[in-house]
Enzyme design. Structure first.
Site, PDB file in Angstrom:
ATOM      1  N   ASN B  84      -1.314  -9.213  15.451  1.00 45.19           N
ATOM      2  CA  ASN B  84      -0.643  -8.348  16.412  1.00 45.19           C
ATOM      3  C   ASN B  84       0.082  -9.102  17.525  1.00 45.19           C
ATOM      4  O   ASN B  84       0.391  -8.535  18.565  1.00 45.19           O
ATOM      5  CB  ASN B  84      -1.643  -7.356  17.016  1.00 45.19           C
ATOM      6  CG  ASN B  84      -2.386  -6.566  15.956  1.00 45.19           C
ATOM      7  OD1 ASN B  84      -3.595  -6.701  15.818  1.00 45.19           O
ATOM      8  ND2 ASN B  84      -1.650  -5.809  15.159  1.00 45.19           N
ATOM      9  N   VAL B  91       2.656  -9.685  22.749  1.00 45.13           N
ATOM     10  CA  VAL B  91       1.533  -8.934  22.202  1.00 45.13           C
ATOM     11  C   VAL B  91       1.971  -7.517  21.847  1.00 45.13           C
ATOM     12  O   VAL B  91       2.631  -6.850  22.632  1.00 45.13           O
ATOM     13  CB  VAL B  91       0.385  -8.839  23.226  1.00 45.13           C
ATOM     14  CG1 VAL B  91      -0.740  -7.978  22.694  1.00 45.13           C
ATOM     15  CG2 VAL B  91      -0.121 -10.218  23.589  1.00 45.13           C
ATOM     16  N   CYS B  92       1.577  -7.099  20.662  1.00 43.08           N
ATOM     17  CA  CYS B  92       1.895  -5.746  20.227  1.00 43.08           C
ATOM     18  C   CYS B  92       0.590  -4.968  20.153  1.00 43.08           C
ATOM     19  O   CYS B  92      -0.186  -5.135  19.233  1.00 43.08           O
ATOM     20  CB  CYS B  92       2.582  -5.778  18.860  1.00 43.08           C
ATOM     21  SG  CYS B  92       2.845  -4.157  18.151  1.00 43.08           S
ATOM     22  N   ILE B  93       0.345  -4.151  21.167  1.00 39.56           N
ATOM     23  CA  ILE B  93      -0.895  -3.383  21.193  1.00 39.56           C
ATOM     24  C   ILE B  93      -0.554  -2.019  21.755  1.00 39.56           C
ATOM     25  O   ILE B  93       0.299  -1.892  22.646  1.00 39.56           O
ATOM     26  CB  ILE B  93      -1.969  -4.121  22.030  1.00 39.56           C
ATOM     27  CG1 ILE B  93      -3.292  -3.368  22.015  1.00 39.56           C
ATOM     28  CG2 ILE B  93      -1.525  -4.353  23.460  1.00 39.56           C
ATOM     29  CD1 ILE B  93      -4.438  -4.166  22.645  1.00 39.56           C
ATOM     30  N   HIS B  97       2.433   0.157  24.804  1.00 41.23           N
ATOM     31  CA  HIS B  97       3.634   0.860  24.368  1.00 41.23           C
ATOM     32  C   HIS B  97       3.945   1.988  25.341  1.00 41.23           C
ATOM     33  O   HIS B  97       3.037   2.697  25.774  1.00 41.23           O
ATOM     34  CB  HIS B  97       3.443   1.418  22.958  1.00 41.23           C
ATOM     35  CG  HIS B  97       3.343   0.320  21.927  1.00 41.23           C
ATOM     36  ND1 HIS B  97       2.905   0.546  20.652  1.00 41.23           N
ATOM     37  CD2 HIS B  97       3.613  -1.006  22.010  1.00 41.23           C
ATOM     38  CE1 HIS B  97       2.916  -0.604  19.981  1.00 41.23           C
ATOM     39  NE2 HIS B  97       3.334  -1.556  20.786  1.00 41.23           N
TER      40      HIS B  97
END
Lengths: 509, 170
Positions: B84, B91-93, B97
């Site tokens: 992720n 960071v993609c969490i 978003h």
């Protein structure tokens, strides 16, 4: 000028050293630490404000101030416990840590507290969510000042907090409160927060004096104990005997930390709208009754959700409670702060009588008068409803949450005011819920909490893993994990946390 | 010092002060080089019992001026190998978003996404928890995600390399 440097090794180990000046080189500080703590300079890693401190720099160049905290980490970080020097008890939250002597294993209120938290009254998650979304709630949670004033207001609580900075921290940490609130309103978050909880729990337990403070709080709350109150209750000897956490998950044991959340019926305050002065009054009654209840002493409720009048009266007679009331009513700043809340403003705008009342300190004080409160309770009883009795009492439960309580009923939150936006809970909704609500199996989660505490080293740690994790093993078996050896392995690795054990078994990690 | 004004900046200042007064065990925060309140520097200690254990991972939190209405970005400066985390370090969490729902990502509910009441500590703790528990449904680093799923051993080895690198960088 000598300055003090706080070093934090892990959750359980902190210490401080005094140095001559902040112009000391980082390498110089490391030498001091080597002398004091027998950690070789080469192994030390110092981290401050997000940065690794470099040997050839001075502390002052990093903006270090007297009393600031630096993380000290052992740098020979191979697989074995980089954060805990061998001479300290390892954090019990660390799955990899071996059993270590626990400071006061028999006094763990949480071990027995959680199972009984599945008592009736767990709020419906939807209601909870609605309540949590209310701007008032959110503002309150994100405002450390409010929590702070609530702590300071209550002498018992303040003493506790002063003695144990960690408790204070827990009570006024907005992030933690928020997390708990969210947990209550969101089953997913609940599971996630559980991990953090384990950590918090271990911190509490490992804190010297922490358990004593807890126990003291318990016995003080015993004053509010009323055997006739269905879900209310105080510490009982069985708390202690069951404290190793191995008891059955749903022991119907009375426990003040879990007794709070019996949803009050829809408040009259809500239902009747702004035109009824009595309605506001009911809400305020709740405010008075609940606010000082920081250590988790929400007004006792009967199982059917109506306030237990006898228990309430008893509470009103308690000197500690009265002192808290007195303090609150004589603290104009706090009242003012509460008045500044948009929700309250809305309420007062739509109800001139209310506004007049609120702006009159004398009136407020009168209302906080125990006799008055009692009269209000009786009146409400006769009216067949309980108005806003829950009131800020919910917050009381929340304070308890600082010590891991399960949050109070949503209607209690609503009771203070009149959030017109929040739909008044229907009588049916507000009656106590069984422990399994809307598919969210609390007893299972709670069992996991219990598992977490069960993993705390106890004197009886000569049990075999099969014995220690018998219950969790049974759960795994019930879920269809048949390989007992693998199950035990997973449970050991996760300190008896069924959820994580399942992840582990599925993930094959 | 910082030029930030208004509620968001004040909120950040408070949270930073809190985190410095009572530093969490698993990470440490401060302001970045530019001393802007909107740019934080982080040192995350790799969580125990994960392949990241023993690592010291540097990261930045970049807050928008519209904070807290909009979430910050978190970018690892240290090399990261994780399903992720983009190779850029971003960071993609879900909690980072923007609020609302995403037509490209319908399985992500509003509750999982950013809400203004989320605190910085919660963000970082979520990221730390993500380290031990990758979400393979929304992969940011496809190679890492595939390796995590199909070759756990190779994945761990690769992570251990980044851990050693992070130690050497200190």
């Amino acid at each position: 000028m000598p300055v003090s440097v706080n070093l934090r090794v892990n959750a359980n180990e902190r210490f401080s050293v005094t140095i001559d000046s902040i112009d000391i080189l980082v390498s110089g500080l490391k030498t001091v630490l080597e002398t004091e703590k027998q950690i070789a300079v080469a192994e030390q890693r110092l981290i401050y404000k997000g940065r690794v401190l470099k040997d050839d720099q001075t502390l002052s160049s990093y903006g270090f101030g007297d009393g600031d905290t630096i993380h000290l980490v052992r740098g020979t970080a191979r697989r074995s416990e980089p954060n805990s020097p061998p001479n300290t008890a390892a954090a019990s939250s660390s799955p990899s840590s071996a059993p270590a002597p626990a400071p006061a294993p028999s006094a763990n209120p949480f071990a027995s507290g959680f199972p009984s938290a599945s008592a009736p009254g767990m709020p419906n998650p939807d209601q909870m969510r609605a309540a949590m979304r209310s701007p008032m709630m959110q503002q309150m949670l994100s405002n450390p000042e409010i929590m702070q004033s609530m702590i300071n207001m209550n002498p018992q609580l303040r003493a506790m907090a002063d003695q144990n900075p960690q408790i204070r921290q827990a009570l006024q940490d907005p992030a933690m409160l928020r997390q708990m609130a969210e947990m209550a309103s969101n089953p997913d978050a609940m599971a996630q927060a559980q991990r953090g909880m384990e950590l918090q729990m271990s911190q509490m337990e490992n804190m010297p004096g922490g358990m004593d403070a807890m126990r003291r709080a318990f016995s003080e709350m015993g004053a509010f104990d009323d055997p006739t109150a269905g879900v209310g209750g105080g510490p009982t000897p069985s708390n202690e005997s069951n404290a190793n956490g191995d008891g059955p998950a749903n022991t119907p044991m009375v426990n003040p930390w879990s007794s709070a959340p019996a949803p009050a019926p829809a408040g009259n305050a809500n239902a009747n709208g702004g035109g009824n002065p009595m309605a506001g009054f009911g809400g305020l009654g709740g405010l008075g009754a609940g606010m000082p209840g920081m250590p988790g002493m929400t007004p006792p409720m009967n199982p059917d959700g109506t306030p237990n009048v006898d228990a309430l009266s008893q509470m009103l007679d308690n000197p500690m409670f009265n002192a808290a009331l007195e303090q609150m009513s004589s603290n104009p700043a706090l009242m003012q702060q509460m008045m500044n809340n948009p929700m309250m403003q809305e309420m007062t705008r739509s109800n001139p009588q209310m506004a007049a009342m609120m702006n009159n300190p004398e009136m407020m004080r009168t209302m906080m008068n125990p006799q008055m409160l009692r009269a209000a309770i009786n009146m409400q009883r006769q009216m067949g409803g309980s108005g806003g009795m829950g009131g800020m009492g919910g917050l009381g439960g929340f304070g308890g949450m600082g010590g891991l309580n399960i949050p109070p009923s949503p209607s209690a939150w609503n009771g203070v005011g009149v959030p017109p936006a929040a739909p008044p809970p229907t009588p049916q909704q507000s009656s106590p819920q069984p422990s399994t609500i809307n598919g969210l199996d609390f007893s299972n989660l709670l069992q996991n909490f219990n598992g977490a505490s069960a993993s705390n080293p106890t004197p009886a740690s000569n049990q075999t893993p099969e014995e220690r994790y018998a219950r969790q093993l049974q759960s795994l078996n019930d879920m269809g994990f048949g390989d007992n050896a693998a199950n035990i392995g997973a449970l050991q690795a996760t300190n008896g946390n069924v959820n994580r054990a399942v992840e582990r078994l599925l993930g094959g990690s | 010092m910082s030029t930030g004004a208004g509620y968001g900046a004040e909120l950040l200042r408070r949270q930073l002060a809190d985190l410095n007064r009572n530093p969490p065990d698993t990470f440490s925060v401060g302001l970045g080089e530019d001393e802007s309140i909107y740019n934080w520097e982080l040192m995350i200690m790799g969580p125990e019992s994960t392949p990241y254990e023993g690592g010291f991972f540097r990261a930045n939190l970049k807050f928008p001026e519209s904070f807290p209405n909009m979430p910050p970005e978190m970018i690892f400066q240290s090399e990261m190998w994780h399903p992720n985390v983009y190779s850029s370090g971003k960071v993609c969490i879900s909690i980072l978003h923007p609020p609302g729902t995403d037509e490209h990502n319908p399985q992500e509910t509003a509750e999982e996404r950013w809400r203004p009441i989320i605190g910085v500590e919660q963000i970082v703790l979520s990221v730390i928890s993500m380290l031990s528990d990758p979400n393979d449904e929304s992969a940011a680093n496809l190679d890492a995600a595939v390796q995590w799923r199909d070759d756990r051993k190779g994945y761990k080895r690769k992570v251990r390399q980044t851990v050693e690198k992070s130690q050497n960088d200190m």
